[in-house]
Every structure is written in structure tokens, then in C-alpha cells.
Design an enzyme around this catalytic site. Structure first.
Site, short mmCIF file in Angstrom:
data_model
loop_
_atom_site.label_atom_id
_atom_site.label_comp_id
_atom_site.label_asym_id
_atom_site.label_seq_id
_atom_site.Cartn_x
_atom_site.Cartn_y
_atom_site.Cartn_z
N GLU A 193 45.07 36.92 45.86
CA GLU A 193 44.61 38.33 45.62
C GLU A 193 43.02 38.30 45.48
O GLU A 193 42.41 37.37 45.20
CB GLU A 193 44.96 38.37 43.87
CG GLU A 193 46.26 38.76 43.64
CD GLU A 193 46.45 39.12 42.26
OE1 GLU A 193 45.59 39.58 41.41
OE2 GLU A 193 47.52 39.03 41.69
N GLU B 197 49.81 34.86 37.57
CA GLU B 197 48.61 34.49 36.83
C GLU B 197 49.25 33.92 35.52
O GLU B 197 48.98 34.48 34.53
CB GLU B 197 47.52 35.57 36.87
CG GLU B 197 46.99 35.73 38.16
CD GLU B 197 45.68 36.87 37.85
OE1 GLU B 197 45.54 37.40 36.89
OE2 GLU B 197 45.12 36.94 38.83
C1 GAL Z 1 44.79 40.16 38.50
C2 GAL Z 1 46.24 40.34 38.74
C3 GAL Z 1 46.80 41.66 39.17
C4 GAL Z 1 45.70 42.75 38.83
C5 GAL Z 1 44.43 42.40 39.19
C6 GAL Z 1 43.50 43.50 38.97
O1 GAL Z 1 44.33 39.11 37.44
O2 GAL Z 1 47.15 39.27 39.00
O3 GAL Z 1 48.15 41.97 38.80
O4 GAL Z 1 45.99 42.98 37.50
O5 GAL Z 1 43.97 41.13 38.44
O6 GAL Z 1 42.02 43.03 39.24
#
Ligand code: GAL
Length: 685
Positions: A302, A145
Site C-alpha cells: 500500500e 496491518e
Molecule cells: C492503511 C490501511 C488501509 C487504509 C490506509 C489509508 O493503514 O491498511 O486500509 O486505511 O491506511 O491510508
């Protein structure tokens, strides 16, 4: 690459060796086929500067490989270790008040720092040379990110880099002074050394300076990505390189521009727990990811199995919701569903964030649902590679997001992303798929759509005007929201009366912008309700004659027609909705922002007029139906029932999750999902 990817961020450096073996066993049980490995592992693999220790990573990769789990290997550049800050204090991030922010979190670095870039290239090089040909490694994941916390650094290195960037863009100081309109407020620069990153100032900052800074920051982050990507490509040719986007939810990276730079678009998406209709925000992010990917499949890198830990109230997902979320992304073009993270942490910042393996292990509801999801993805694997095409496009642009929300605008309630999402949601509710496309789209691409939406497109380039004009003249329908067409890329007003660059196409003149008081509403004489905004508008007469409204002089063929007027509010009696035929097409203009239900009515009318039908007419509110189609003609209907009642959808084929034949009417239980290979098509993949 697996057909449909299923897995998550894997951070084994949190655990002992015996847990790694257990992890692989559980991955096999759930059908995990891809993990993003080592995203935050810098201090694990390089505990001190230039002392590398890959023994742990070697072992984990070997275990995963033996277990049949492919690796999306990450470079660890999102989190430089404490030794990096100690060694290179000048590389620390400085905020807009000039405060140096130290390590102890992540992304605590300046993106312009040459030391940061050099050290990340060193690690990427070591990783690529060691694992670039490893059979387990199928993809590279650069950082994480990028820019999420540190997009706008204000240190002296950043300021110097900003000046270089400005020289490239504007040539000389005259060019800069012209572009920034520095004649106003005595801001003329006579030497480059006077030019700063806009930080804390007593009053408002020059908006063109601010916009350039946002552009520069996005470009700097892109350079960080490219530095690593190029190293990886050199030593690991043939493996796709990507970095995970936050499409539609993160403002400071121009992902439309970045789309060309990744081999596969990947996206992260987290539901807003406070929003009971968060699944429409999910659809927006997914449709934008597909738009950035040029319509090709992309990958959900994710999302969460249940609650996150970073919102004010982190509600858990309801039973079945995770499956629905995952399949909603896949329905909209993702070739898989991955999560943050594989095993829930037992210490550190994210221990209260859900994961695929929860603290409670295999007996938990979440784990059972993860296993169920893995099985579902195996059953629908044949959809991989197929695509989704809408008949409606919404144009999206990061520079507009930045420019519209700069200070010194008529109303703070004019929000770019919120309005675009509201329009998209209104289309979603009609059961219609809306592609979200980068706004620098060509007329040729636009010509594939029946209806194009342009909500509050404040910053408007000649290219966009040309493409839209050709699209409409060729027979397309265009709906434009208020406060559009007004400025160029330097936030300078287009010449002539409003709406500047779009005036000829829209065939109307805006005299004045008339924002409302906070929370106020207004009504139109057709019963629709507006909010936030009104404009004093005049339709232009026959032959494009601009001027005050001539109610008798306009008709459908020769000029702009008023469809509805403001019944009250600051523009009472004046036009609120206008329509004009242009060439073979139609343009409509809305001079207010609408309440959700009115927006839905407005868009239902526009869809109808453009001949766009719901994917599954009669499916009912809250039932999402999306079709993916393969080049060979096979198609799959995804049905996601977000309601508390059973839903019925007319279709024929084989429902892949249950292997049941559907002979005309499919029933999907409350909260459940179905994926139907439509009849006439068979699994030849
Ligand atoms: C994302 C990030 C992850 C984790 C996740 C939690 O933004 O890439 O590493 O922190 O959020 O929701």
C-alpha cells in the site's frame, strides 16, 4: 505472480455489479495485474454467524480472472462485523483505562480472544476451501496491518494470556520477580493471580513488566496471524501467505521476528505530508522492509496515489510525485507498487483518501498518472527478482525502540526511530544505500559491510556484542551513538561501568549522562553541533586499562583516541567523539546526538574512512540513485530526481522508460525518474 505487481486494495462490496465490470475495464486500461481483494469484507461474505454468501465474491473473482487480473485474496479478520461483537461481547477490545471500546470502526477486538481466533479460522477455512485452487488467486493476505489499533488489549482474557506467556518465559514466580526487579518499590509477587497487564497506575510502571507486555502483545498478534496462515496453507498449498507490515512507522509489532513467518514480506508506506523530505522516510521504510526480507525482493502493498485523509493537513502529491514514490520503493527492492485503494470510496471514513480511480474518474490528473505508472512498470518489468545491496548497514531493533522510549529515562528527547532515521537520512544524502538490518544479525552477514551504524543501542544482548566484536576485529568499521550498551532484555543494567556491554569493544568509560534542556544545542571543538545529549566520557588507556583519561598515554595503536571535545555544554572540555582501533577494524563513539548537518558531516567522514563511495558521485543533493542487480550480472540504475532542477548522472546503457540509449551522461528533468539498464547487460529475463 506478475513480474512487477501493480494494483491496489479492491473493496467491491462498496459498489453495484455494473461498477465491477467498469472496474475491470479500467484495470486493464491501467495495466493493473494484482488486486488485494476483500480485506474488509467479513460482513459481506458472512452476514450472520455461520451464514455464508460467496455469490458476490465468486462473481468478482471470475470477472477479475477473465480480465487477466490476479488476486491477492484477503481474510477479513481486520474488521469483525457487528454480529460478532453482539455475539461475543467478551471479545471486544479494552483500552489501558479499562474502557471497553465498541464496534463502528475496525480492529475492535481482543487479539487473545479464543472466540475471535476461532471465528477467523472458520472464515479463513471457508475462503481457502472455496478459492484455494482458483487460478486467479495467486497469494493470500491475512488481515490488515495487524495490531494497528488494537495491539494492547487490557481485558481479563488478555491478562490471563499474559500470565501464561510469562510462565513460559520466566518459569516460576522467582524467575519473574528476578527479571522484573520487584524487590524495588515492594512489587514482589507471591501468586500468579496478582500479576497484571500494566495499565493505568498512579505512578510509573515497572519497566521490565512493561517490556514483557510489549513482547507478549507482539507475540499474541503473531499467533493470530499464524492461526489463519496455517489454515490457508493447509487448504491452498503452494500459494504464498503474507500480511502487510508498516516497517519503521509502526512501533508495536516486532516485524524483525515476524519476517520469518511470511512467505513474502509486504509493506505499507504513507508519506508524512508535513515533511518536505518525506522521501527519505520512504527510503528508510523500504530499506528496513528489505532487511526484514533478508535482502530478498519484497512488495509494496500500500501507498497512496495522492493525499491521505488521516493526517492533520493532507496535502496532495505534486505531479510526478506518485511515480517517483513508486519507483523509489522498487529501486529499493520492491517487486511492484500497490495502493490503498483501487476506487475512491463515496461514503465512509476514507472517502477523502485518494485512490487509483478518483471520484472524478478518467479525466483526472491522478488517473492519468496511474495509467502512466502502469506503463512505466511494464517497461521496467525485467528488474523483478533482482536485489539491492548496500555497503553500509544500520542495525534496527524493535525491543530497543520500546525500551529506549519507556518513561523514567534521562531525557524524553531520546527517540529511537527518529534517531535511526536521522542517521539513515544522513547516509541517503551522501548518495549511499544503507541496508537496515535486524540487530540480531550474525557476524558473517556483518562482514559483508564496510561500515555498520548503531545509533543509541540501549538494550544490548551478548549475541549482538559478539557479532559486532567479531565484525570489527575482522576489519569492519563501526559507529556507535550515545546511550548504547547499557541494559539487558529485562532492562537491567549490564554489570560494570558504562557503557556496560560495549565498554570493552569501544574502549571507553562513561561516567555520567548529561542531557540538555529542551531545544538547547552544544558545540564541539571541531565545529560540529550537538543537541539533546552529552556524556562525561573517558577514553581507556593502552591494553584496555580503564580509568581516567591520560592524554599522553593513548595513541592510535594502543588505546582510544579523542577526535573532538565538547567546547561547551554540561560536558565542556571532555571527549565528544572517540575512536579506537580494535583488531583489524575501527570503532567510533559519538557522545552526543547531532544536528542534521553535523550528522551529515560525521557520516560523510565515516563513509570516506570506510571506503564507501556514492552510487553516483556528483549527482547532487536530492537526487536518489540506487542500483538493483540480478544474479546473472545485469544491473539497473534507478535515478529519482526529487529537486526542482534537472540532474545529470554519469552512466551508460538503455533508459527503459524512454528506450533511449545513454552514452555517458543521463539528464533527468526536475521531479522525473529514469531507469537505466547498464550497458554490458541485456534483457535475457
Ligand atoms: C492503511 C490501511 C488501509 C487504509 C490506509 C489509508 O493503514 O491498511 O486500509 O486505511 O491506511 O491510508
Amino acid at each position: 505472480m506478475p513480474r512487477l505487481a501493480f494494483g491496489g486494495d479492491y473493496n467491491p462490496d462498496q459498489w453495484d455489479r455494473d461498477v465491477w465490470r467498469e472496474d475491470v475495464r479500467l484495470m486493464q486500461r491501467a495495466g493493473v495485474n494484482l488486486v488485494s481483494l476483500g480485506i474488509f469484507s467479513w460482513s459481506w461474505i458472512e452476514p450472520e454467524q455461520d451464514r455464508f454468501d460467496f455469490s458476490g465474491l465468486d462473481e468478482v473473482i471470475a470477472l477479475l480472472h477473465e480480465g487477466g487480473v490476479a488476486v491477492d485474496l484477503a481474510t477479513p479478520s481486520a474488521s469483525p462485523p457487528p454480529w460478532f461483537s453482539a455475539e461475543y461481547p467478551d471479545a471486544e477490545f479494552v483500552d489501558h483505562l479499562g474502557r471497553r471500546l465498541g464496534h463502528g470502526s475496525r480492529q475492535g477486538f481482543c487479539p487473545s480472544s479464543p472466540d475471535y481466533r476461532r471465528r477467523t479460522a472458520v472464515v479463513a477455512n471457508r475462503l481457502a476451501r472455496r478459492y484455494g485452487e482458483h487460478p486467479a488467486v495467486v497469494m493470500w493476505h491475512v488481515g490488515n496491518e495487524i495490531g494497528g489499533y488494537n495491539a494492547h488489549c487490557h481485558c481479563p482474557t488478555s491478562a490471563e494470556a499474559f500470565r501464561h506467556w510469562l510462565r513460559d518465559r520466566h518459569g516460576d514466580l522467582d524467575g519473574l520477580n528476578r527479571a522484573w526487579g520487584t524487590a524495588f518499590w515492594s512489587q514482589r509477587y507471591s501468586d500468579w493471580s496478582q500479576v497484571r497487564i500494566p495499565g493505568a497506575t498512579p505512578g510509573r510502571v515497572n519497566p521490565a513488566q512493561q517490556l514483557d507486555h510489549y513482547r507478549f502483545a507482539s507475540d499474541e498478534l503473531l499467533d493470530c496471524y499464524r492461526t489463519e496462515r496455517d489454515v490457508l496453507r493447509r487448504h491452498s498449498p503452494g500459494r504464498p501467505v503474507t500480511t502487510n507490515f508498516m516497517a519503521g512507522t509502526f512501533k508495536w509489532v516486532d516485524y524483525c521476528a515476524w519476517g520469518q513467518e511470511v512467505d513474502l514480506v509486504t509493506n505499507d508506506h504513507y508519506l508524512v505530508a508535513a515533511d518536505p523530505e518525506a522521501h527519505t522516510g520512504l527510503a528508510f521504510s523500504a530499506d528496513l522492509s528489505r532487511g526484514i526480507a533478508g535482502g530478498r525482493p519484497w512488495l509494496l502493498m500500500e501507498h497512496s496515489t495522492s493525499a491521505v485523509q488521516w493526517q492533520p493537513r493532507n496535502t496532495a502529491k505534486r505531479p510526478g510525485e506518485m511515480l517517483r514514490n513508486s519507483l523509489a520503493h522498487i529501486a529499493r527492492g520492491s517487486d511492484g507498487a500497490c495502493f490503498f485503494q483501487w476506487r475512491q470510496s463515496d461514503s465512509g471514513v476514507e472517502k477523502w483518501h485518494s485512490a487509483m480511480v478518483p471520484h472524478g474518474g478518467e479525466s483526472t490528473r491522478i488517473w492519468q498518472e496511474v495509467v502512466r505508472l502502469g506503463a512505466a512498470l511494464r517497461r521496467i518489468g525485467e528488474v523483478a527478482g533482482s536485489t539491492v545491496t548496500g555497503e553500509v548497514a544500520l542495525l534496527w531493533d524493535y525491543e530497543n525502540w520500546w525500551a529506549l522510549e519507556l518513561g523514567g529515562r534521562p531525557s524524553v528527547d531520546l527517540e529511537y526511530a527518529a534517531e535511526a532515521e536521522a542517521w539513515h537520512r544522513a547516509v541517503w544524502r551522501q548518495g549511499v544505500v544503507c541496508d537496515v538490518l535486524p540487530a540480531d544479525v550474525s557476524a558473517e552477514v556483518l562482514s559483508r559491510y564496510r561500515l555498520v551504524l548503531l545509533p543509541s543501542h540501549y538494550l544490548t544482548t551478548p549475541g549482538t556484542v559478539r557479532a559486532l566484536t567479531a565484525y570489527v576485529h575482522g576489519g569492519g568499521h563501526l559507529l556507535v551513538g550515545p546511550f548504547s550498551g547499557l541494559v539487558d532484555r529485562d532492562d537491567r543494567l549490564h554489570p560494570g561501568p558504562f557503557p556496560g556491554a560495549l565498554r570493552d569493544l569501544l574502549g571507553l568509560t562513561v561516567d555520567e549522562f548529561l542531557p540538555l534542556r529542551e531545544g538547547a544545542a552544544l558545540t564541539l571543538d571541531d565545529g560540529l553541533t550537538g543537541r539533546v545529549w552529552a556524556e562525561a566520557v573517558h577514553p581507556d588507556g593502552p591494553d584496555g586499562a580503564h580509568g581516567p583519561e591520560d592524554p599522553d598515554g593513548v595513541d592510535d595503536k594502543h588505546g582510544t583516541v579523542v577526535d573532538a571535545r565538547f567546547a561547551d555544554g554540561p560536558a565542556a572540555g571532555g571527549p565528544a567523539l572517540l575512536r579506537r582501533r580494535a583488531g583489524a577494524g575501527l570503532v567510533r563513539y559519538a557522545a552526543t546526538r547531532f544536528e542534521d548537518s553535523s550528522l551529515r558531516t560525521l557520516l560523510a567522514g565515516a563513509l570516506d574512512e570506510a571506503g564507501v563511495r556514492s552510487t553516483a558521485p556528483g549527482a547532487g543533493d536530492g537526487v536518489e540513485v540506487v542500483r538493483r542487480t540480478a544474479e546473472d550480472g545485469r544491473s539497473w540504475l534507478f535515478v529519482l530526481n526529487h529537486t526542482d532542477d534537472a540532474a545529470e548522472v554519469a552512466c551508460r546503457g538503455v533508459e527503459l522508460l524512454s528506450n533511449a540509449t545513454v552514452t555517458g551522461l543521463l539528464t533527468v528533468a526536475a521531479g522525473e525518474v529514469a531507469v537505466v539498464r547498464e550497458s554490458g547487460t541485456s534483457d535475457v529475463g
